[in-house]
Design a protein around this motif. Sequence first.
Motif, PDB file in Angstrom:
ATOM      1  N   UNK A  53       0.884  -1.193   0.045  1.00 30.67           N
ATOM      2  CA  UNK A  53      -0.015   0.099  -0.132  1.00 30.67           C
ATOM      3  C   UNK A  53       0.877   1.129  -0.036  1.00 30.67           C
ATOM      4  N   UNK A  54       0.260   2.215  -0.646  1.00 27.58           N
ATOM      5  CA  UNK A  54       1.078   3.684  -0.604  1.00 27.58           C
ATOM      6  C   UNK A  54       0.802   3.920   1.037  1.00 27.58           C
ATOM      7  N   UNK A  55       1.894   4.543   1.571  1.00 21.69           N
ATOM      8  CA  UNK A  55       2.127   4.923   3.030  1.00 21.69           C
ATOM      9  C   UNK A  55       2.761   6.351   3.027  1.00 21.69           C
ATOM     10  N   UNK A  56       2.041   6.992   3.869  1.00 24.30           N
ATOM     11  CA  UNK A  56       2.455   8.404   4.021  1.00 24.30           C
ATOM     12  C   UNK A  56       2.899   8.805   5.651  1.00 24.30           C
ATOM     13  N   UNK A  57       3.804   8.878   6.119  1.00 27.69           N
ATOM     14  CA  UNK A  57       4.117   9.202   7.428  1.00 27.69           C
ATOM     15  C   UNK A  57       3.847   8.053   8.247  1.00 27.69           C
TER      16      UNK A  57
END
Length: 114
Positions: A53-57
Motif C-alpha cells: 500500500x501507499x504509505x505516508x508518514x
Amino acid sequence: MARDLSFWRNTESLELENKEIYSLLSDGKIVKGIGNLPTDKILSDIKQAFSGWLNNDNVYFESGDETFEIMITEQFVRFDCYSVSEYNMNKIIDIMLEYECPLYDSAIDVRFEG
C-alpha cells in the motif's frame, strides 16, 4: 463506508464503560488501568502487513479505493477506515490481538473481548 477500529489493553478492572474509555483515549488522555503499547512495533507490523500500500508518514495507508489512517498514542490505537475490505480490517484486528488489544467498535459500543 467509513468505520473506525479501536484498540487498547486493560491492565486492571475498570469501573468506566468502554464508550467512556474510548472517548478519553480518543482525546489523548491517559487512563489509569490501561497499559502502554509498543507503538513503534505496532506501526512496524502494520507497515509490513500492508507493504503493498501507499504509505505516508507511517499513519496513512492507501490502496485503490481502500484507505485508512492511524491515530496512535501510548495507550490507544484507532484505525479510521474508508472503504476497507473485511479481509483487510481482519488483518488489522489480528495484528492488534497479538498485543492483547481486542477490538472496540464505537458504532455499536461493543468491545470484542475473548
